[in-house]
Design a protein around this motif. Structure first.
Motif, PDB file in Angstrom:
ATOM      1  N   LYS A 152       0.938  -0.895  -0.124  1.00 52.28           N
ATOM      2  CA  LYS A 152       0.076  -0.228   0.121  1.00 52.28           C
ATOM      3  C   LYS A 152       0.775   0.864   0.346  1.00 52.28           C
ATOM      4  CE  LYS A 152      -0.349  -0.238   5.094  1.00 52.28           C
ATOM      5  NZ  LYS A 152      -0.803  -0.721   6.048  1.00 52.28           N
ATOM      6  N   PHE A 153       0.279   2.525  -0.510  1.00 56.34           N
ATOM      7  CA  PHE A 153       0.888   3.373  -0.427  1.00 56.34           C
ATOM      8  C   PHE A 153      -0.228   4.764   0.139  1.00 56.34           C
ATOM      9  CE2 PHE A 153      -0.372   3.133  -4.826  1.00 56.34           C
ATOM     10  CZ  PHE A 153      -0.522   4.560  -4.651  1.00 56.34           C
ATOM     11  N   ALA A 154       0.812   5.629   0.302  1.00 54.17           N
ATOM     12  CA  ALA A 154       0.452   6.683   0.723  1.00 54.17           C
ATOM     13  C   ALA A 154      -0.041   8.209   0.117  1.00 54.17           C
ATOM     14  CB  ALA A 154       0.343   7.086   2.904  1.00 54.17           C
ATOM     15  N   VAL A 155      -0.463   9.186   0.440  1.00 59.42           N
ATOM     16  CA  VAL A 155      -0.868   9.818  -0.858  1.00 59.42           C
ATOM     17  C   VAL A 155      -1.478  11.588  -0.336  1.00 59.42           C
ATOM     18  CG1 VAL A 155      -1.599  10.674  -2.801  1.00 59.42           C
ATOM     19  CG2 VAL A 155      -1.216   9.067  -2.445  1.00 59.42           C
ATOM     20  N   GLY A 156      -0.663  12.705   0.102  1.00 53.42           N
ATOM     21  CA  GLY A 156      -1.026  13.416   1.131  1.00 53.42           C
ATOM     22  C   GLY A 156      -1.973  14.471   0.316  1.00 53.42           C
ATOM     23  N   SER A 157      -3.027  15.384  -0.226  1.00 56.49           N
ATOM     24  CA  SER A 157      -3.284  15.979  -0.504  1.00 56.49           C
ATOM     25  C   SER A 157      -3.635  17.618  -0.081  1.00 56.49           C
ATOM     26  CB  SER A 157      -4.735  15.591  -1.051  1.00 56.49           C
ATOM     27  OG  SER A 157      -5.405  15.650  -0.204  1.00 56.49           O
ATOM     28  N   GLY A 158      -3.805  18.037  -1.004  1.00 49.64           N
ATOM     29  CA  GLY A 158      -5.011  20.133  -0.513  1.00 49.64           C
ATOM     30  C   GLY A 158      -6.424  19.856   0.419  1.00 49.64           C
ATOM     31  N   ARG A 201      -7.088  17.980   2.447  1.00 50.65           N
ATOM     32  CA  ARG A 201      -7.305  17.893   4.153  1.00 50.65           C
ATOM     33  C   ARG A 201      -8.051  16.381   4.450  1.00 50.65           C
ATOM     34  NH1 ARG A 201     -11.237  22.686   6.190  1.00 50.65           N
ATOM     35  NH2 ARG A 201     -12.052  21.646   4.230  1.00 50.65           N
ATOM     36  N   VAL A 202      -7.571  15.417   2.826  1.00 47.97           N
ATOM     37  CA  VAL A 202      -7.762  14.299   2.748  1.00 47.97           C
ATOM     38  C   VAL A 202      -6.084  13.270   3.536  1.00 47.97           C
ATOM     39  CG1 VAL A 202      -8.423  12.129   2.035  1.00 47.97           C
ATOM     40  CG2 VAL A 202      -9.730  14.647   2.647  1.00 47.97           C
ATOM     41  N   ILE A 203      -5.953  12.315   4.224  1.00 47.62           N
ATOM     42  CA  ILE A 203      -4.722  11.202   3.519  1.00 47.62           C
ATOM     43  C   ILE A 203      -5.758   9.859   2.808  1.00 47.62           C
ATOM     44  CG2 ILE A 203      -3.245   9.869   4.387  1.00 47.62           C
ATOM     45  CD1 ILE A 203      -2.534  11.778   6.734  1.00 47.62           C
ATOM     46  N   ALA A 204      -4.801   9.793   1.910  1.00 47.26           N
ATOM     47  CA  ALA A 204      -5.708   8.392   0.852  1.00 47.26           C
ATOM     48  C   ALA A 204      -4.588   7.505   1.188  1.00 47.26           C
ATOM     49  CB  ALA A 204      -5.834   8.706  -0.453  1.00 47.26           C
ATOM     50  N   ILE A 205      -4.655   5.992   1.756  1.00 47.70           N
ATOM     51  CA  ILE A 205      -4.392   5.844   1.872  1.00 47.70           C
ATOM     52  C   ILE A 205      -4.587   3.975   0.787  1.00 47.70           C
ATOM     53  CG2 ILE A 205      -3.754   3.262   3.648  1.00 47.70           C
ATOM     54  CD1 ILE A 205      -4.873   4.946   6.064  1.00 47.70           C
ATOM     55  N   ASN A 218     -10.873  -5.351  -9.985  1.00 46.51           N
ATOM     56  CA  ASN A 218     -11.709  -3.798 -10.620  1.00 46.51           C
ATOM     57  C   ASN A 218     -10.037  -4.037 -11.078  1.00 46.51           C
ATOM     58  OD1 ASN A 218     -14.218  -3.601 -10.003  1.00 46.51           O
ATOM     59  ND2 ASN A 218     -13.681  -3.190  -8.051  1.00 46.51           N
ATOM     60  N   ASN A 219      -9.170  -4.337 -10.713  1.00 45.75           N
ATOM     61  CA  ASN A 219      -7.451  -4.107 -11.461  1.00 45.75           C
ATOM     62  C   ASN A 219      -7.096  -2.770 -11.471  1.00 45.75           C
ATOM     63  OD1 ASN A 219      -5.233  -5.184 -12.599  1.00 45.75           O
ATOM     64  ND2 ASN A 219      -6.184  -4.654 -15.083  1.00 45.75           N
ATOM     65  N   TRP A 220      -7.978  -2.689 -10.648  1.00 43.00           N
ATOM     66  CA  TRP A 220      -7.334  -0.896 -10.226  1.00 43.00           C
ATOM     67  C   TRP A 220      -6.777  -0.809  -8.658  1.00 43.00           C
ATOM     68  CZ3 TRP A 220     -12.795   0.795 -12.198  1.00 43.00           C
ATOM     69  CH2 TRP A 220     -13.443   1.249 -11.605  1.00 43.00           C
ATOM     70  N   TRP A 221      -6.109   0.391  -8.524  1.00 39.37           N
ATOM     71  CA  TRP A 221      -5.873   1.405  -7.330  1.00 39.37           C
ATOM     72  C   TRP A 221      -7.378   2.100  -6.781  1.00 39.37           C
ATOM     73  CZ3 TRP A 221      -1.105  -0.488  -4.720  1.00 39.37           C
ATOM     74  CH2 TRP A 221       0.011  -1.705  -5.869  1.00 39.37           C
ATOM     75  N   THR A 222      -7.524   1.570  -5.299  1.00 37.58           N
ATOM     76  CA  THR A 222      -7.751   2.347  -4.748  1.00 37.58           C
ATOM     77  C   THR A 222      -7.728   3.150  -3.759  1.00 37.58           C
ATOM     78  OG1 THR A 222     -10.970   2.029  -4.231  1.00 37.58           O
ATOM     79  CG2 THR A 222      -9.846   0.043  -3.614  1.00 37.58           C
ATOM     80  N   ALA A 223      -8.751   3.733  -2.548  1.00 34.61           N
ATOM     81  CA  ALA A 223      -8.192   4.390  -1.704  1.00 34.61           C
ATOM     82  C   ALA A 223      -9.382   4.906  -0.716  1.00 34.61           C
ATOM     83  CB  ALA A 223      -7.845   5.923  -1.886  1.00 34.61           C
ATOM     84  N   LYS A 224      -8.152   4.556   0.780  1.00 31.28           N
ATOM     85  CA  LYS A 224      -9.057   4.529   1.902  1.00 31.28           C
ATOM     86  C   LYS A 224      -8.607   6.066   2.415  1.00 31.28           C
ATOM     87  CE  LYS A 224     -10.596  -0.289   3.613  1.00 31.28           C
ATOM     88  NZ  LYS A 224     -11.845  -0.149   3.212  1.00 31.28           N
ATOM     89  N   GLN A 225     -10.024   6.776   2.672  1.00 32.09           N
ATOM     90  CA  GLN A 225      -9.839   8.164   3.358  1.00 32.09           C
ATOM     91  C   GLN A 225      -9.609   7.967   4.571  1.00 32.09           C
ATOM     92  OE1 GLN A 225     -12.298  11.143   0.806  1.00 32.09           O
ATOM     93  NE2 GLN A 225     -11.185  10.568  -0.566  1.00 32.09           N
ATOM     94  N   ILE A 226      -8.502   8.984   4.860  1.00 35.50           N
ATOM     95  CA  ILE A 226      -7.954   9.533   6.252  1.00 35.50           C
ATOM     96  C   ILE A 226      -8.216  11.046   6.579  1.00 35.50           C
ATOM     97  CG2 ILE A 226      -6.524  10.202   8.748  1.00 35.50           C
ATOM     98  CD1 ILE A 226      -5.226   7.448   7.482  1.00 35.50           C
ATOM     99  N   LYS A 227      -9.596  11.339   6.778  1.00 34.73           N
ATOM    100  CA  LYS A 227     -10.364  13.199   6.890  1.00 34.73           C
ATOM    101  C   LYS A 227     -10.146  13.816   8.095  1.00 34.73           C
ATOM    102  CE  LYS A 227     -13.291  12.292   2.924  1.00 34.73           C
ATOM    103  NZ  LYS A 227     -14.735  12.062   3.184  1.00 34.73           N
ATOM    104  N   LYS A 228     -10.426  13.411   9.558  1.00 35.25           N
ATOM    105  CA  LYS A 228     -10.772  14.097  11.118  1.00 35.25           C
ATOM    106  C   LYS A 228      -8.870  13.392  11.349  1.00 35.25           C
ATOM    107  CE  LYS A 228     -15.346  13.795  10.514  1.00 35.25           C
ATOM    108  NZ  LYS A 228     -16.260  13.349  12.160  1.00 35.25           N
ATOM    109  N   PRO A 229      -8.354  14.341  12.003  1.00 33.56           N
ATOM    110  CA  PRO A 229      -8.959  16.372  12.581  1.00 33.56           C
ATOM    111  C   PRO A 229      -8.829  16.980  11.320  1.00 33.56           C
ATOM    112  CG  PRO A 229      -7.706  15.822  13.996  1.00 33.56           C
ATOM    113  CD  PRO A 229      -7.309  14.313  13.363  1.00 33.56           C
ATOM    114  N   LEU A 230      -8.066  16.693  10.283  1.00 36.34           N
ATOM    115  CA  LEU A 230      -7.528  17.179   9.106  1.00 36.34           C
ATOM    116  C   LEU A 230      -7.761  18.569   8.798  1.00 36.34           C
ATOM    117  CD1 LEU A 230      -5.592  14.598   7.047  1.00 36.34           C
ATOM    118  CD2 LEU A 230      -4.600  15.953   8.427  1.00 36.34           C
ATOM    119  N   ARG A 231      -7.595  19.070   9.574  1.00 32.93           N
ATOM    120  CA  ARG A 231      -7.871  21.046   8.872  1.00 32.93           C
ATOM    121  C   ARG A 231      -7.289  21.602   7.988  1.00 32.93           C
ATOM    122  NH1 ARG A 231     -11.380  19.021  10.367  1.00 32.93           N
ATOM    123  NH2 ARG A 231     -12.884  19.003  12.459  1.00 32.93           N
ATOM    124  N   SER A 232      -5.870  21.261   7.047  1.00 37.08           N
ATOM    125  CA  SER A 232      -5.240  22.142   6.407  1.00 37.08           C
ATOM    126  C   SER A 232      -4.065  21.185   5.670  1.00 37.08           C
ATOM    127  CB  SER A 232      -3.572  22.388   7.114  1.00 37.08           C
ATOM    128  OG  SER A 232      -3.448  23.386   6.867  1.00 37.08           O
TER     129      SER A 232
END
Length: 419
Positions: A113-119, A121-125, A132-146
């Motif tokens: 797996k890998f993690a992606v940070g973003s603008g 305010r979400v981290i996608a694991i 489905n033969n693709w890469w999908t993500a579970k999101q971490i949202k709280k308590p990110l505010r920036s």
């Protein structure tokens, strides 16, 4: 001390860089929407492949040392996983589900797996969905505010540290049910469902977090912030305050990247254009020395010409003291520069922390901000023996990690600094 290896890969900034497992290739982004793969050929690097799939600037690159897969992320809100085939590098789309730029990416130690940070305010694991033969993500949202600016995985493959633009550092559980076995309790926490917040820290003066990194054991976490601080946190146990939170406040420009070279040493670099070695333990940390010390033994930069700029003066203003002083203050943050033709053995009279020569160029190998510091080579006991740096001057530099050297330049001005 052996001299560093210096390579000019671009005339502009390198916004992403990652080495292949055997260090024979390097993937870089020359401030564009393409990633370029160079293959080492003696003392030079030859361009062999170009990864062109993104529509906007690539912000980060990670190359898995075990699977040999490359992941890139971009301001176009997408990420691609590149796999090498007989026909070349083939991309696979990652379903990030974000509506702002992707800013950082890191493979987990097991590379499942890998993690992606973003603008957003979400981290996608992200993990691979075989159905489905693709890469999908579970999101971490709280308590990110920036915006999430930096990421790092714990050595156990389950915990994830994130640094954000509002000056906070978070430690999360990155466990994905069904993908891996249930994690055991750690010193950071014992309840580890996906996205569980285990710890939260703040930079001393609210500066945004440029980079975060777990120690080799995973028991300590370091981060650098825009308030010119280096922070080292030692965990004490689940749901307990840290055993120590050590802050080294620097009278210098901020660091933008750091890496652990052993359990008791860190190399950090940034706007002062030279990598600095720190050493310590839970009882305290101090600055050891600079890996690039232009003042020791009268050493000179290996690459004296600024990237993409001719050396020398600007017409009749080239020898004008007031013009040189203004140019140094404007472009390099220096309060004064040496006067052309000045006597004495010293090559600079700068009162700034990073010295400037008579031609107005920095006396360090890098001529602009260092944005990437990572381990390059390890010795037999597992400690890092070489690191590499890259930055906005388009240069790639491989440094031997040494301690106890001369403390001239930046290291000399901050000698004795300890917290």
């Amino acid at each position: 001390m052996s001299a560093p290896e210096v390579f000019q890969l671009s005339l502009g900034p390198l916004t992403g860089i990652a080495f292949s497992p055997d260090r024979s290739q390097v993937c870089v982004c020359p401030n564009s929407n393409e990633a370029q793969i160079y293959t080492r050929n003696g003392d030079s690097w030859d361009l062999t492949d170009t990864l062109a799939e993104h529509d906007k600037l690539i912000t980060a690159i990670a190359w898995g040392p075990n699977t040999n897969r490359i992941v890139t992320c971009s301001q176009d809100r997408n990420a691609y996983v590149w796999t090498q085939t007989e026909q070349g590098w083939k991309p696979a789309l990652v379903i990030l589900k974000i509506n702002r730029a992707a800013t950082s990416v890191k493979w987990s130690p097991a590379e499942n797996k890998f993690a992606v940070g973003s603008g957003s305010r979400v981290i996608a694991i992200c993990h691979f969905d075989e159905e489905n033969n693709w890469w999908t993500a579970k999101q971490i949202k709280k308590p990110l505010r920036s915006t999430v600016l930096s990421l790092d995985w714990h050595p156990n493959n389950y915990l994830l540290a994130a640094g954000t633009a509002d000056g906070k550092v978070y430690v999360y559980s990155g466990y994905i049910k069904g993908l891996e076995s249930k994690p055991e309790a750690t010193i950071w926490g014992d309840r580890l469902p996906t996205g569980q917040l285990l710890a939260e820290f703040r930079s001393p003066n609210g500066g945004w977090i440029h980079d975060v990194a777990f120690s080799p054991s995973g028991d300590a976490l370091a981060f650098v912030a825009h308030d010119s601080s280096v922070n080292i946190i030692y965990a004490s146990g689940p749901n307990e305050p840290p055993a120590a939170h050590i802050v080294v406040k620097l009278p210098a420009l901020p660091f933008t990247s750091l890496t652990w070279t052993s359990e008791s040493s860190i190399v950090a670099a940034g706007h002062d254009c030279q990598p600095i070695l720190f050493s310590g333990s839970s009882s305290g940390w101090s600055l050891s020395n600079s890996l690039d010390d232009p003042s020791s033994s009268g050493s000179k930069p290996l690459t004296p010409s600024a990237t993409g700029v001719r050396s020398g003066g600007v017409g009749r203003l080239g020898n004008n003291e007031a013009f040189n002083m203004f140019k140094a203050a404007d472009s390099k943050g220096q309060r004064s520069v040496s006067q052309p033709g000045a006597g004495g053995s010293s090559s600079t009279a700068s009162t700034g922390l990073t010295q400037v020569g008579q031609d107005g160029l920095l006396l360090t190998v890098h001529q602009n901000t260092i944005t990437h510091v990572e381990a390059y080579e390890w010795n037999q006991n597992g400690d890092v023996s070489k690191i590499f740096t890259a930055g906005r001057d388009g240069r790639l530099v491989i440094w031997p990690v040494t301690s106890g050297g001369s403390k001239g330049g930046l290291a000399g001005r901050m000698a004795g600094l300890q917290v």
